[in-house]
Design an enzyme around this catalytic site. Sequence first.
Site, PDB file in Angstrom:
ATOM      1  N   GLU A 154      44.499  50.511  51.606  1.00  0.00           N
ATOM      2  CA  GLU A 154      44.577  49.241  52.645  1.00  0.00           C
ATOM      3  C   GLU A 154      45.661  49.418  53.466  1.00  0.00           C
ATOM      4  OE1 GLU A 154      44.456  45.730  50.138  1.00  0.00           O
ATOM      5  OE2 GLU A 154      42.640  46.076  49.277  1.00  0.00           O
TER       6      GLU A 154
ATOM      7  N   CYS B  84      35.566  41.441  46.098  1.00  0.00           N
ATOM      8  CA  CYS B  84      36.791  40.716  46.396  1.00  0.00           C
ATOM      9  C   CYS B  84      37.649  40.820  45.374  1.00  0.00           C
ATOM     10  CB  CYS B  84      36.246  39.216  46.615  1.00  0.00           C
ATOM     11  SG  CYS B  84      35.349  38.906  48.231  1.00  0.00           S
ATOM     12  N   ALA B  85      37.416  42.132  44.407  1.00  0.00           N
ATOM     13  CA  ALA B  85      38.615  42.059  43.425  1.00  0.00           C
ATOM     14  C   ALA B  85      39.364  43.213  43.574  1.00  0.00           C
ATOM     15  CB  ALA B  85      37.741  42.367  42.114  1.00  0.00           C
ATOM     16  N   ARG B  86      39.037  44.542  43.588  1.00  0.00           N
ATOM     17  CA  ARG B  86      40.141  45.555  43.897  1.00  0.00           C
ATOM     18  C   ARG B  86      39.330  46.805  44.510  1.00  0.00           C
ATOM     19  NH1 ARG B  86      43.446  42.599  44.354  1.00  0.00           N
ATOM     20  NH2 ARG B  86      45.791  42.872  43.283  1.00  0.00           N
TER      21      ARG B  86
ATOM     22  N   ILE C 270      38.267  34.533  37.758  1.00  0.00           N
ATOM     23  CA  ILE C 270      37.438  34.413  39.038  1.00  0.00           C
ATOM     24  C   ILE C 270      35.910  34.142  38.881  1.00  0.00           C
ATOM     25  CG2 ILE C 270      37.260  35.395  41.401  1.00  0.00           C
ATOM     26  CD1 ILE C 270      40.317  36.248  41.155  1.00  0.00           C
TER      27      ILE C 270
ATOM     28  N   HIS D  32      41.628  41.676  52.769  1.00  0.00           N
ATOM     29  CA  HIS D  32      42.402  41.042  51.527  1.00  0.00           C
ATOM     30  C   HIS D  32      42.845  39.859  51.812  1.00  0.00           C
ATOM     31  CE1 HIS D  32      44.382  42.845  47.666  1.00  0.00           C
ATOM     32  NE2 HIS D  32      44.023  41.690  47.582  1.00  0.00           N
ATOM     33  N   LEU D  33      41.679  38.874  51.731  1.00  0.00           N
ATOM     34  CA  LEU D  33      42.094  37.367  52.160  1.00  0.00           C
ATOM     35  C   LEU D  33      41.752  36.812  50.991  1.00  0.00           C
ATOM     36  CD1 LEU D  33      41.137  36.802  55.895  1.00  0.00           C
ATOM     37  CD2 LEU D  33      43.211  37.294  55.123  1.00  0.00           C
ATOM     38  N   GLY D  34      41.309  37.193  49.915  1.00  0.00           N
ATOM     39  CA  GLY D  34      40.849  36.349  48.720  1.00  0.00           C
ATOM     40  C   GLY D  34      41.989  35.281  48.490  1.00  0.00           C
TER      41      GLY D  34
ATOM     42  N   ASP E 176      30.023  41.414  30.883  1.00  0.00           N
ATOM     43  CA  ASP E 176      31.355  41.672  30.654  1.00  0.00           C
ATOM     44  C   ASP E 176      31.689  41.949  29.380  1.00  0.00           C
ATOM     45  OD1 ASP E 176      34.094  40.972  29.954  1.00  0.00           O
ATOM     46  OD2 ASP E 176      34.464  39.648  31.576  1.00  0.00           O
TER      47      ASP E 176
ATOM     48  N   THR F   1      36.399  42.508  38.121  1.00  0.00           N
ATOM     49  CA  THR F   1      37.071  43.140  36.961  1.00  0.00           C
ATOM     50  C   THR F   1      38.303  43.529  37.612  1.00  0.00           C
ATOM     51  OG1 THR F   1      36.366  45.442  37.483  1.00  0.00           O
ATOM     52  CG2 THR F   1      34.891  44.124  36.123  1.00  0.00           C
TER      53      THR F   1
HETATM   54  N1  LIG Z   1      40.812  39.549  46.752  1.00  0.00           N
HETATM   55  C1  LIG Z   1      41.912  38.937  46.335  1.00  0.00           C
HETATM   56  O1  LIG Z   1      42.721  38.671  47.183  1.00  0.00           O
HETATM   57  C2  LIG Z   1      42.119  38.747  44.840  1.00  0.00           C
HETATM   58  C3  LIG Z   1      42.785  37.377  44.605  1.00  0.00           C
HETATM   59  C4  LIG Z   1      43.016  37.180  43.231  1.00  0.00           C
HETATM   60  C5  LIG Z   1      42.386  38.343  42.341  1.00  0.00           C
HETATM   61  N2  LIG Z   1      41.817  39.368  42.785  1.00  0.00           N
HETATM   62  C6  LIG Z   1      41.195  40.565  41.829  1.00  0.00           C
HETATM   63  O2  LIG Z   1      40.410  39.875  41.124  1.00  0.00           O
HETATM   64  C7  LIG Z   1      40.143  40.625  40.063  1.00  0.00           C
HETATM   65  C8  LIG Z   1      39.760  39.729  38.760  1.00  0.00           C
HETATM   66  O3  LIG Z   1      40.749  38.670  38.487  1.00  0.00           O
HETATM   67  P1  LIG Z   1      41.095  37.770  37.438  1.00  0.00           P
HETATM   68  O4  LIG Z   1      41.994  36.738  37.596  1.00  0.00           O
HETATM   69  O5  LIG Z   1      39.399  36.832  37.543  1.00  0.00           O
HETATM   70  O6  LIG Z   1      41.194  38.456  36.155  1.00  0.00           O
HETATM   71  P2  LIG Z   1      40.835  38.217  34.689  1.00  0.00           P
HETATM   72  O7  LIG Z   1      41.498  39.153  33.753  1.00  0.00           O
HETATM   73  O8  LIG Z   1      40.690  36.758  34.522  1.00  0.00           O
HETATM   74  O9  LIG Z   1      39.307  38.842  34.388  1.00  0.00           O
HETATM   75  C9  LIG Z   1      38.697  40.048  34.531  1.00  0.00           C
HETATM   76  C10 LIG Z   1      37.581  40.043  33.570  1.00  0.00           C
HETATM   77  O10 LIG Z   1      37.102  41.529  33.649  1.00  0.00           O
HETATM   78  C11 LIG Z   1      36.416  41.774  32.530  1.00  0.00           C
HETATM   79  N3  LIG Z   1      36.703  43.306  32.465  1.00  0.00           N
HETATM   80  C12 LIG Z   1      37.586  43.958  31.833  1.00  0.00           C
HETATM   81  N4  LIG Z   1      36.713  45.303  32.139  1.00  0.00           N
HETATM   82  C13 LIG Z   1      35.562  45.234  32.296  1.00  0.00           C
HETATM   83  C14 LIG Z   1      34.405  46.228  32.339  1.00  0.00           C
HETATM   84  N5  LIG Z   1      34.681  47.640  32.330  1.00  0.00           N
HETATM   85  N6  LIG Z   1      33.480  45.784  32.732  1.00  0.00           N
HETATM   86  C15 LIG Z   1      33.040  44.305  33.093  1.00  0.00           C
HETATM   87  N7  LIG Z   1      34.201  43.828  32.688  1.00  0.00           N
HETATM   88  C16 LIG Z   1      35.261  44.060  32.500  1.00  0.00           C
HETATM   89  C17 LIG Z   1      37.356  41.124  31.466  1.00  0.00           C
HETATM   90  O11 LIG Z   1      36.959  41.035  30.086  1.00  0.00           O
HETATM   91  C18 LIG Z   1      37.915  40.021  32.269  1.00  0.00           C
HETATM   92  O12 LIG Z   1      36.999  38.730  31.569  1.00  0.00           O
HETATM   93  C19 LIG Z   1      41.336  41.409  39.792  1.00  0.00           C
HETATM   94  O13 LIG Z   1      40.992  42.758  40.041  1.00  0.00           O
HETATM   95  C20 LIG Z   1      42.541  40.796  40.523  1.00  0.00           C
HETATM   96  O14 LIG Z   1      43.405  41.739  40.843  1.00  0.00           O
HETATM   97  C21 LIG Z   1      41.741  39.677  44.011  1.00  0.00           C
HETATM   98  O1  LIG Z   2      48.950  38.294  47.609  1.00  0.00           O
HETATM   99  C1  LIG Z   2      47.739  38.381  48.111  1.00  0.00           C
HETATM  100  O2  LIG Z   2      47.342  37.830  49.181  1.00  0.00           O
HETATM  101  C2  LIG Z   2      46.659  39.057  47.215  1.00  0.00           C
HETATM  102  C3  LIG Z   2      46.519  38.589  45.899  1.00  0.00           C
HETATM  103  C4  LIG Z   2      45.568  39.294  45.124  1.00  0.00           C
HETATM  104  O3  LIG Z   2      45.031  40.325  45.224  1.00  0.00           O
HETATM  105  C5  LIG Z   2      45.899  39.131  43.596  1.00  0.00           C
HETATM  106  O4  LIG Z   2      45.783  40.041  42.774  1.00  0.00           O
HETATM  107  O5  LIG Z   2      46.329  37.991  43.278  1.00  0.00           O
END
Ligand SMILES: NC(=O)c1ccc[n+]([C@@H]2O[C@H](COP(=O)([O-])OP(=O)(O)OC[C@H]3O[C@@H](n4cnc5c(N)ncnc54)[C@H](O)[C@@H]3O)[C@@H](O)[C@H]2O)c1
Ligand SMILES: O=C(O)CC[C@@H](O)C(=O)O
Length: 524
Positions: free
Chosen positions: A258, A227-229, A149, A276-278, A168, A200
Amino acid sequence: MFRVLVSDAISEEGLAPLCASAQIDIVQKKVSEAEEELHTFDALLVRSATKVTEELLEKMPNLKIIGRAGVGVDNIDVEAATKRGIVVINAPNGNTISAAEHTFAMMAALVRRIPQAHISVKSREWNRSAFVGNELFGKKLGIIGFGRIGSEVAKRARAFGMSVHVYDPFLTKDRAEKLGVSIHSLDEVLAVADIITVHTPLTKETKGLLGKDNLAKTKKGVYLINCARGGIIDEQALIPFLENGHVAGVALDVFEQEPPGDHPLLAFDNVIVTPHLGASTVEAQLNVATQVAEELLHFFEGRPVTSSINLPALSKDVYEKIQAFYHLGRKLGLIASQFMNIPVQELSVTYAGTVADLETTYITRSLLAGFLRPRVASTVNEVNAAMVAKERGITYGEKFSDETHGYANCISLTVHGENKTFTIKGTHVPNYGDRIVHFDGVAIDFAPEGHLLYIQHQDRPGMIGKVGNVLGAYDVNIATMQVGRQEAGGKAMMILSLDKPVDDEVLQALAQIDDIETVKRLEA
Ligand SMILES: NC(=O)c1ccc[n+]([C@@H]2O[C@H](COP(=O)([O-])OP(=O)(O)OC[C@H]3O[C@@H](n4cnc5c(N)ncnc54)[C@H](O)[C@@H]3O)[C@@H](O)[C@H]2O)c1
Ligand SMILES: O=C(O)CC[C@@H](O)C(=O)O
């Protein structure tokens, strides 16, 4: 006939191949509404709302596979599932674009105050001077976490004329160059960025990453996005920075709890939020549902699944033969990853002695999974380790040698980083256990177990006593201590096994001892 319980809102179009199968009976109901028949299901499909706890698994003794239509599996007790032999699969990239676009939408809404202006006009006001915003063009965007992302957000930011500054610790220069971004330390990103967005996973290291101390290092007037966690930005710590105007605005899609309930952050006009609409787009939901549906079909047809995050596809017979080395490999990878906590390009594994005659592919995958585990958001195991390594630009290879260093078997791992190479070697002694016999150029002998402390120092009399005194002062008990050196008076090291983990304060106190050059915590 296999029974599948779909307990969250998952795209029906994506699930169509499952519904069409005569072998599969799909039931769409919340877990709480299916209490009476939980014991009958073979598969459970969820998004993030259903909490798959150990208690729920207890009620589902027939369960063989859990599918998460999304990335994060933090709502699933993967360890409990693994213990029960339940395969957990996810859809790691189906919602990447949606999450990146949502981040960008939040960014634009935040700096142009769109939600606030929207509410004002809907309240029949017309107050143009109250909603003067900022341009994104020319601004510095700090991205913390540059995986799937984060890198998609960067592409969009560049199209908007922003400069992208990335932190990163696991990103290689090659990959950063390919994506046209610059790599910086966390402090550098905090100091220069006009807008900071976090991408992250939520781990021990990233929980509270933007807390009181790091928020104080940001530019006055900074905008923040999560928009991560929930929890990567410490919600409580943010409050004083919003009150005194240091932080100009915050956009949150995720929360520590949440739903967040009556959270004090919601009272700030410059905090904008979404529930949590990502991943909530038709496209993302179709992608993730299709991915998990296809994987479920493969699983029920007895074909290998490709996005399993917990179990290796091993026959019982092969597993029994390689089990011990499989665990040793995992530990070698895990320790090496923590020791080399910098970007790496290549892992090279050499097998010697009895282990060289076994199915080493599985051992290498286990080692790779151990290495990647501290670095990625989603759980990584033998099944997906190769794919995850490739995504991150890490190559790996196996070699075979006759050099066992006097042991019946020996696995050697060399990690090539940008300016550093590190080698660790281990052996498995039947009925005794695993031993690390070589560490960063020094012959040594320790068990890769529990809370370890690595200390590199100059070989001088009295070093052991000084280390013991500092640990004693912090009430840390040493279980075992192994020492080794390259030559008398030269580079020497200690590996200590401790009864409890040590915090940063203890590490700093040890690092202040004369002649100690490096102190690192290693968990095995
Ligand atoms: N809001 C949503 O609905 C939604 C949707 C999808 C994913 N997410 C969340 O978004 C986040 C990223 O997802 P992704 O698919 O890109 O994951 P990913 O594994 O592809 O990327 C995570 C990155 O974080 C880096 N990282 C790990 N520890 C770190 C640290 N201490 N400092 C800096 N960087 C660090 C890793 O090297 C990696 O490149 C996750 O938390 C995921 O759950 C949220
Ligand atoms: O299911 C969802 O809408 C949340 C998805 C998102 O947080 C994920 O980690 O993929």
